[in-house]
Design an enzyme around this catalytic site. Structure first.
Site, short mmCIF file in Angstrom:
data_model
loop_
_atom_site.label_atom_id
_atom_site.label_comp_id
_atom_site.label_asym_id
_atom_site.label_seq_id
_atom_site.Cartn_x
_atom_site.Cartn_y
_atom_site.Cartn_z
N LYS A 1 -3.65 -6.88 -5.50
CA LYS A 1 -4.20 -6.15 -6.62
C LYS A 1 -4.16 -4.64 -6.40
CE LYS A 1 -7.57 -9.38 -6.19
NZ LYS A 1 -8.96 -9.85 -6.11
N GLU B 1 3.91 -0.60 -4.46
CA GLU B 1 2.84 -0.99 -3.54
C GLU B 1 1.85 0.16 -3.35
OE1 GLU B 1 0.97 -3.01 -2.32
OE2 GLU B 1 1.70 -3.92 -0.47
N ASP B 2 0.64 -0.19 -2.97
CA ASP B 2 -0.39 0.85 -2.76
C ASP B 2 -0.20 1.59 -1.44
OD1 ASP B 2 -1.07 -1.43 -1.25
OD2 ASP B 2 -3.14 -1.50 -1.90
N ASP C 1 1.36 -0.10 5.85
CA ASP C 1 0.64 0.05 7.11
C ASP C 1 1.60 -0.39 8.23
OD1 ASP C 1 -1.78 0.54 8.59
OD2 ASP C 1 -2.18 -1.60 8.64
N PHE D 1 -8.98 4.51 7.30
CA PHE D 1 -9.10 3.49 6.26
C PHE D 1 -9.52 4.14 4.95
CE2 PHE D 1 -10.26 -0.16 3.88
CZ PHE D 1 -9.33 -1.09 4.28
N VAL D 2 -8.67 3.98 3.95
CA VAL D 2 -8.93 4.65 2.67
C VAL D 2 -9.18 3.63 1.55
CG1 VAL D 2 -7.70 6.77 3.24
CG2 VAL D 2 -6.44 4.85 2.24
P1 IMP Z 1 1.12 -4.06 6.05
O1 IMP Z 1 1.67 -5.39 5.72
O2 IMP Z 1 0.58 -4.01 7.46
O3 IMP Z 1 2.05 -2.92 5.77
O4 IMP Z 1 -0.21 -3.89 5.19
C1 IMP Z 1 -0.23 -3.44 3.91
C2 IMP Z 1 -1.51 -3.87 3.24
O5 IMP Z 1 -2.65 -3.61 4.09
C3 IMP Z 1 -1.75 -3.08 2.00
O6 IMP Z 1 -1.17 -3.67 0.88
C4 IMP Z 1 -3.26 -3.07 1.92
O7 IMP Z 1 -3.73 -4.22 1.24
C5 IMP Z 1 -3.75 -3.16 3.33
N1 IMP Z 1 -4.19 -1.83 3.86
C6 IMP Z 1 -3.67 -1.16 4.91
N2 IMP Z 1 -4.31 0.00 5.12
C7 IMP Z 1 -5.28 0.07 4.18
C8 IMP Z 1 -6.29 1.06 3.87
O8 IMP Z 1 -6.43 2.12 4.51
N3 IMP Z 1 -7.10 0.77 2.81
C9 IMP Z 1 -6.98 -0.37 2.08
N4 IMP Z 1 -6.05 -1.30 2.33
C10 IMP Z 1 -5.21 -1.09 3.38
MG MG Z 2 -2.49 -4.69 -0.72
#
Ligand code: IMP
Ligand code: MG
Length: 178
Positions: free
Chosen positions: A42, A98-99, A102, A151-152
């Site tokens: 979401k 994507e938001d 990470d 963490f945001v």
């Molecule tokens: P990845 O698969 O490790 O790249 O993680 C990406 C997902 O981690 C994002 O779609 C977010 O849901 C979550 N995420 C990573 N860092 C944050 C943050 O600082 N705030 C909120 N969600 C985060």
């Molecule tokens: Mg996400």
């Protein structure tokens, strides 16, 4: 500012102007094409709705919800699809919206899946990029802001499903998630 935030990282005005910039740059690339903009639920919904309104190419909309365990202690090595696309991506130019990136686990897997399903191209648009956290090979095509490892929340991003509706992006107080 919300009491659970330590400070505002990106204001409404900063978000508004940068989202417009990256949308116009994306639009330029898709001139003459009909891309499929895939929002990842979401977290991307607010960014997504602002982003697509600056596109002038004939864009079609679709959504996916996925769970990933790539950035936690245990990596499942597999992406779980909780809501799949309505449209067939075969031959389509897909823009994944994507938001935040990470570790890169989610998008590295998603990109591979969409290409395996026959997408003609897959571009990644992310509002935020925590570049120093990257563990998986994924380079986004358009990035709103590179941010530090904090963490945001807000503008779609949550902690335990909260704070998504904040109109700015704030740094969550560490005592909230510790
Ligand atoms: P990845 O698969 O490790 O790249 O993680 C990406 C997902 O981690 C994002 O779609 C977010 O849901 C979550 N995420 C990573 N860092 C944050 C943050 O600082 N705030 C909120 N969600 C985060
Ligand atoms: Mg996400």
């Amino acid at each position: 500012m919300h009491k659970d935030c330590e400070r505002i990282l990106l204001t409404e005005e900063q978000l508004r102007s940068r989202v417009k910039e990256i949308a116009l740059a994306t639009d330029e690339r898709y001139r003459g094409k009909t891309p499929l903009a895939v929002g990842i639920l979401k977290g991307s919904v607010i960014f997504y709705s602002d982003f697509i309104r600056h596109l002038s190419c004939p864009v079609e909309l679709d959504f996916m919800a996925v769970s990933s365990y790539g950035s936690g202690a245990v990596s499942s090595g597999k992406l779980t699809i909780r809501k799949d696309l309505d449209r067939d991506v075969r031959g389509r130019d897909v823009i994944v919206v994507e938001d935040i990136i990470d570790s890169g686990f989610t998008l590295a897997n998603l990109r591979a899946l969409l290409l395996e399903r026959g997408a003609a191209s897959v571009a990644i648009v992310t509002l935020l990029d925590k570049k120093e956290r990257r563990e998986y090979d994924i380079t986004p095509d358009f990035v709103g802001f590179e941010i530090e490892n904090e963490f945001v929340v807000g503008y779609g991003l949550d902690y335990n499903e909260r704070y998504r509706n904040l109109p700015y992006i704030g740094v969550l107080r560490p005592e909230i998630y510790r």
